[in-house]
Design a protein around this motif. Structure first.
Motif, PDB file in Angstrom:
ATOM      1  N   GLY A 237      29.303  16.017   5.154  1.00 11.76           N
ATOM      2  CA  GLY A 237      28.596  16.474   6.342  1.00 11.76           C
ATOM      3  C   GLY A 237      27.304  17.203   6.039  1.00 11.76           C
ATOM      4  O   GLY A 237      26.475  17.383   6.935  1.00 11.76           O
ATOM      5  N   GLU A 238      27.094  17.636   4.801  1.00 14.29           N
ATOM      6  CA  GLU A 238      25.846  18.314   4.453  1.00 14.29           C
ATOM      7  C   GLU A 238      24.685  17.326   4.490  1.00 14.29           C
ATOM      8  O   GLU A 238      24.826  16.168   4.114  1.00 14.29           O
ATOM      9  N   ARG A 239      23.542  17.813   4.951  1.00  9.76           N
ATOM     10  CA  ARG A 239      22.305  17.029   4.917  1.00  9.76           C
ATOM     11  C   ARG A 239      21.374  17.789   3.985  1.00  9.76           C
ATOM     12  O   ARG A 239      21.046  18.945   4.240  1.00  9.76           O
ATOM     13  N   VAL A 240      20.983  17.148   2.890  1.00 11.49           N
ATOM     14  CA  VAL A 240      20.210  17.814   1.855  1.00 11.49           C
ATOM     15  C   VAL A 240      19.016  16.967   1.417  1.00 11.49           C
ATOM     16  O   VAL A 240      19.026  15.750   1.553  1.00 11.49           O
ATOM     17  N   LYS A 241      18.014  17.654   0.897  1.00 13.41           N
ATOM     18  CA  LYS A 241      16.893  16.972   0.262  1.00 13.41           C
ATOM     19  C   LYS A 241      17.222  16.906  -1.220  1.00 13.41           C
ATOM     20  O   LYS A 241      17.583  17.918  -1.821  1.00 13.41           O
ATOM     21  N   ILE A 242      17.123  15.705  -1.795  1.00 18.37           N
ATOM     22  CA  ILE A 242      17.460  15.532  -3.205  1.00 18.37           C
ATOM     23  C   ILE A 242      16.290  14.938  -3.976  1.00 18.37           C
ATOM     24  O   ILE A 242      15.399  14.324  -3.394  1.00 18.37           O
ATOM     25  N   GLU A 243      16.337  15.133  -5.277  1.00 14.60           N
ATOM     26  CA  GLU A 243      15.469  14.415  -6.192  1.00 14.60           C
ATOM     27  C   GLU A 243      16.375  13.478  -6.977  1.00 14.60           C
ATOM     28  O   GLU A 243      17.390  13.901  -7.538  1.00 14.60           O
TER      29      GLU A 243
ATOM     30  N   GLY B 281      21.600  12.242  -7.804  1.00 11.70           N
ATOM     31  CA  GLY B 281      20.543  13.074  -7.246  1.00 11.70           C
ATOM     32  C   GLY B 281      20.886  14.529  -7.385  1.00 11.70           C
ATOM     33  O   GLY B 281      22.059  14.908  -7.459  1.00 11.70           O
ATOM     34  N   GLU B 282      19.867  15.363  -7.403  1.00 15.56           N
ATOM     35  CA  GLU B 282      20.027  16.811  -7.510  1.00 15.56           C
ATOM     36  C   GLU B 282      19.459  17.462  -6.257  1.00 15.56           C
ATOM     37  O   GLU B 282      18.346  17.129  -5.837  1.00 15.56           O
ATOM     38  N   VAL B 283      20.214  18.380  -5.668  1.00 17.68           N
ATOM     39  CA  VAL B 283      19.762  19.062  -4.456  1.00 17.68           C
ATOM     40  C   VAL B 283      18.536  19.915  -4.784  1.00 17.68           C
ATOM     41  O   VAL B 283      18.536  20.694  -5.723  1.00 17.68           O
ATOM     42  N   VAL B 284      17.470  19.740  -3.976  1.00 22.10           N
ATOM     43  CA  VAL B 284      16.289  20.589  -4.115  1.00 22.10           C
ATOM     44  C   VAL B 284      16.097  21.486  -2.904  1.00 22.10           C
ATOM     45  O   VAL B 284      15.371  22.468  -2.968  1.00 22.10           O
ATOM     46  N   GLU B 285      16.784  21.130  -1.783  1.00 22.66           N
ATOM     47  CA  GLU B 285      16.636  21.928  -0.567  1.00 22.66           C
ATOM     48  C   GLU B 285      17.749  21.595   0.414  1.00 22.66           C
ATOM     49  O   GLU B 285      18.087  20.431   0.607  1.00 22.66           O
ATOM     50  N   GLU B 286      18.317  22.618   1.028  1.00 20.24           N
ATOM     51  CA  GLU B 286      19.278  22.409   2.105  1.00 20.24           C
ATOM     52  C   GLU B 286      18.471  21.981   3.328  1.00 20.24           C
ATOM     53  O   GLU B 286      17.460  22.594   3.644  1.00 20.24           O
ATOM     54  N   ALA B 287      18.904  20.928   4.008  1.00 23.32           N
ATOM     55  CA  ALA B 287      18.119  20.403   5.135  1.00 23.32           C
ATOM     56  C   ALA B 287      18.536  20.986   6.468  1.00 23.32           C
ATOM     57  O   ALA B 287      17.993  20.627   7.489  1.00 23.32           O
ATOM     58  N   GLY B 288      19.466  21.850   6.503  1.00 19.83           N
ATOM     59  CA  GLY B 288      19.801  22.452   7.791  1.00 19.83           C
ATOM     60  C   GLY B 288      21.192  22.705   7.972  1.00 19.83           C
ATOM     61  O   GLY B 288      22.173  22.470   8.137  1.00 19.83           O
TER      62      GLY B 288
END
Length: 136
Positions: free
Chosen positions: A112-118, A129-136
């Motif tokens: 359920g998490e929405r994240v920005k990844i690299e 992928g590696e999480v770079v930012e929580e998207a909300g």
């Protein structure tokens, strides 16, 4: 299939028919809550068959111009993307699916998490992928 850099969100949904003969795609609340979409605004919508059985001509043309080594992964190392974690793998890592059902493994995430990844590693059938930012 080429995905625009203007892509705001990506989710799975069913198309349903209303009693008055209209067709509706329900947008998940999390897309509104995350600020990706605003109620009352107009957006372009692309529909992709989940099982891949309905290929568009652009996809068919693109695949016929490739070498015979099969479809290429839809991501590249270093690429930044917003993804939604849909499942957990056997070791507890988050799993996101992108174009054509391609899997991206994202450690230290929950369903359920929405994240920005690299994207850090790309294989023929999955990426990491590696999480770079929580998207909300």
């Amino acid at each position: 299939m080429e995905i625009s850099e203007k892509l705001l969100c990506l989710f799975s949904a069913e198309v349903r028919e209303t009693d008055d003969g209209e067709y509706v795609v329900d947008v998940p609340d999390r897309e509104i809550d995350a600020g990706s979409l605003e109620p009352g605004e107009t957006y372009r919508v692309a529909l992709v068959a989940r099982d891949g059985s309905a290929e568009g001509t652009a996809e068919a043309d693109a695949s016929s111009s490739r070498d015979d080594d099969g479809p290429q992964p839809p991501v590249e190392p270093g690429e930044m993307r917003y993804v939604e974690i849909e499942d957990l793998g056997k070791q507890g890592d988050g799993i996101a699916r992108v174009e054509r059902g391609y899997v991206i493994i994202v450690p230290d995430t929950e369903v359920g998490e929405r994240v920005k990844i690299e994207v850090t590693e790309v294989k023929s059938n999955f990426a990491v992928g590696e999480v770079v930012e929580e998207a909300g």
